[in-house]
Design a protein around this motif. Sequence first.
Motif, PDB file in Angstrom:
ATOM      1  N   GLN A 177      -7.570  50.106 -45.505  1.00 27.92           N
ATOM      2  CA  GLN A 177      -6.944  51.107 -44.642  1.00 27.92           C
ATOM      3  C   GLN A 177      -6.820  52.430 -45.395  1.00 27.92           C
ATOM      4  N   GLY A 178      -7.375  53.481 -44.818  1.00 30.72           N
ATOM      5  CA  GLY A 178      -7.282  54.807 -45.426  1.00 30.72           C
ATOM      6  C   GLY A 178      -6.455  55.746 -44.570  1.00 30.72           C
ATOM      7  N   PHE A 179      -6.039  56.859 -45.159  1.00 30.24           N
ATOM      8  CA  PHE A 179      -5.187  57.828 -44.477  1.00 30.24           C
ATOM      9  C   PHE A 179      -5.711  59.244 -44.742  1.00 30.24           C
ATOM     10  N   ASP A 180      -5.693  60.073 -43.731  1.00 27.92           N
ATOM     11  CA  ASP A 180      -6.114  61.463 -43.884  1.00 27.92           C
ATOM     12  C   ASP A 180      -4.944  62.287 -44.403  1.00 27.92           C
ATOM     13  N   ILE A 181      -5.084  62.780 -45.638  1.00 25.25           N
ATOM     14  CA  ILE A 181      -4.009  63.487 -46.335  1.00 25.25           C
ATOM     15  C   ILE A 181      -4.556  64.825 -46.841  1.00 25.25           C
ATOM     16  N   PRO A 182      -3.746  65.911 -46.806  1.00 20.49           N
ATOM     17  CA  PRO A 182      -4.210  67.195 -47.347  1.00 20.49           C
ATOM     18  C   PRO A 182      -4.561  67.090 -48.830  1.00 20.49           C
ATOM     19  N   ALA A 183      -5.644  67.730 -49.217  1.00 17.61           N
ATOM     20  CA  ALA A 183      -6.083  67.717 -50.613  1.00 17.61           C
ATOM     21  C   ALA A 183      -5.312  68.735 -51.437  1.00 17.61           C
ATOM     22  N   ALA A 220     -22.791  66.607 -47.426  1.00 18.85           N
ATOM     23  CA  ALA A 220     -22.323  67.673 -48.317  1.00 18.85           C
ATOM     24  C   ALA A 220     -20.994  68.213 -47.810  1.00 18.85           C
ATOM     25  N   GLN A 221     -20.114  68.535 -48.735  1.00 19.68           N
ATOM     26  CA  GLN A 221     -18.789  69.031 -48.367  1.00 19.68           C
ATOM     27  C   GLN A 221     -18.341  70.091 -49.353  1.00 19.68           C
ATOM     28  N   ASN A 222     -17.555  71.012 -48.858  1.00 17.43           N
ATOM     29  CA  ASN A 222     -16.912  72.014 -49.702  1.00 17.43           C
ATOM     30  C   ASN A 222     -15.412  71.914 -49.437  1.00 17.43           C
ATOM     31  N   ILE A 223     -14.742  71.131 -50.263  1.00 22.40           N
ATOM     32  CA  ILE A 223     -13.331  70.824 -50.026  1.00 22.40           C
ATOM     33  C   ILE A 223     -12.456  71.885 -50.666  1.00 22.40           C
ATOM     34  N   ARG A 224     -11.525  72.383 -49.883  1.00 24.91           N
ATOM     35  CA  ARG A 224     -10.546  73.356 -50.366  1.00 24.91           C
ATOM     36  C   ARG A 224      -9.152  72.756 -50.287  1.00 24.91           C
ATOM     37  N   VAL A 225      -8.231  73.348 -51.036  1.00 29.00           N
ATOM     38  CA  VAL A 225      -6.846  72.886 -51.011  1.00 29.00           C
ATOM     39  C   VAL A 225      -6.324  72.948 -49.574  1.00 29.00           C
ATOM     40  N   GLY A 226      -5.730  71.862 -49.117  1.00 26.75           N
ATOM     41  CA  GLY A 226      -5.209  71.780 -47.768  1.00 26.75           C
ATOM     42  C   GLY A 226      -6.124  71.067 -46.788  1.00 26.75           C
ATOM     43  N   ASP A 227      -7.420  70.964 -47.118  1.00 29.73           N
ATOM     44  CA  ASP A 227      -8.327  70.203 -46.259  1.00 29.73           C
ATOM     45  C   ASP A 227      -7.933  68.723 -46.295  1.00 29.73           C
ATOM     46  N   ARG A 228      -8.073  68.071 -45.169  1.00 29.73           N
ATOM     47  CA  ARG A 228      -7.697  66.655 -45.100  1.00 29.73           C
ATOM     48  C   ARG A 228      -8.846  65.787 -45.601  1.00 29.73           C
ATOM     49  N   VAL A 229      -8.511  64.844 -46.491  1.00 30.40           N
ATOM     50  CA  VAL A 229      -9.480  63.911 -47.051  1.00 30.40           C
ATOM     51  C   VAL A 229      -8.962  62.495 -46.854  1.00 30.40           C
TER      52      VAL A 229
END
Length: 414
Positions: free
Chosen positions: A337-343, A393-402
């Motif tokens: 089980q995973g959860f979408d949380i801000p990065a 491909a992804q460009n993850i920024r602070v606040g993006d949900r992962v």
Amino acid sequence: MSADCFDPNDGMQLTPVSEVLKRLKLRTSTTIGSESLPLDYQMMGRVLAQPIIAQRAHPPHANAAVDGFGFAASTTDQPQFYRLVDGRAAAGSPFKGSIPSGFAVRVLTGATIPKGVDTVVRDEDARKTRRGIEIEKAESRGANVRKVGEDISDGELAVAAGRRLTAADLALAAAVGEFRVDVRQSLRVATLSTGNELIQTGSVARPDQIYDANRPLLLSLITAFGFDPIDLGCIPDDRAALREALDSASKQAHVILTSGGASSGDEDHVGAILESTNRVHDWRIAIKPGRPLILGEWCGVPVFGLPGNPVAAMVCTLVFALPAMKVLSGQTWSEPQGFDIPAAFEKRKRGGRREYLRARIRNGKVEAFQSEGSGRISGLSWAEGLVELSDVAQNIRVGDRVRYIPFSSFGLTS
């Protein structure tokens, strides 16, 4: 588990993680027997082979949820008065007889509801007088009464087969009258490490040697999963010694986990030996960390040839070996089980591989370990879970949900 479940996709250099898991799920089945044992605390963590069916309802009789007074509720909302009968109803000491209309009886928590009673008023909501009890606010019919079978009915499924029994499952089984359970025999998992450079803890290491960290890691994971670990030690880069170790493992275990030697180099003997049996396919999986992973058989026993780097070994164990070993042990296939949380981190990810980052949650956001090196064991100790990044491909920024998967979703405590 048949060897053809490890076939790679034709024309693909890397096999996607989703395809690997799909094939494992389709081809893996339970391989161990079962036994009937008395229901007690020692069944904790065992895998249920046959469903537990309620032998009696729970609760088996209507009973009081509070200390108070029982009576047949009136249809009016006006204040009520009830005369008290002699005696009382207590847990294990039921009231003998029936309560006439207009009368009430003293009732304690857990007591069987006497005949003629359908409602219980709490002590604090009733005023006792010399003549009986007065109730200022009428209770609705059925208040504070637990109905027969309101938790589970007689003959109803209590616990499904394939479940790893918890303390709550054992409590439920006892409550519905079960006294024996059919459970799977414990899955035995043999573990060995390969490499001339390895030395066991407690010995003095030369400058060119390293202490074997993978066996303590894998043996601990096996134990946490509820399986029985078999430690086969460190095996040097010698094919005869490795064959002997695999022979020994196949006679003792239902599953074999090896670490190291899973690639195609000169000293990658695990792959070479397994390939010589024509019962293995060396997948190059689209995953980071852990691309080299061997899945095959030795003398009919499934083998997971894990990468030698500790982080990759743990990730591959959690992602691939664990769900397969659950099925082999009699459990149902399950995905974490995973959860979408801000990065709380930034990352530019290339496409083509699914990636797993060591991570933990702080202040409502997911932190990622500072290094992605698969040899950085300190990151495993630091982490409390994994961030799973898809193949694109992804460009993850602070606040993006992962997607964050806590280690508890894999059955680990931390």
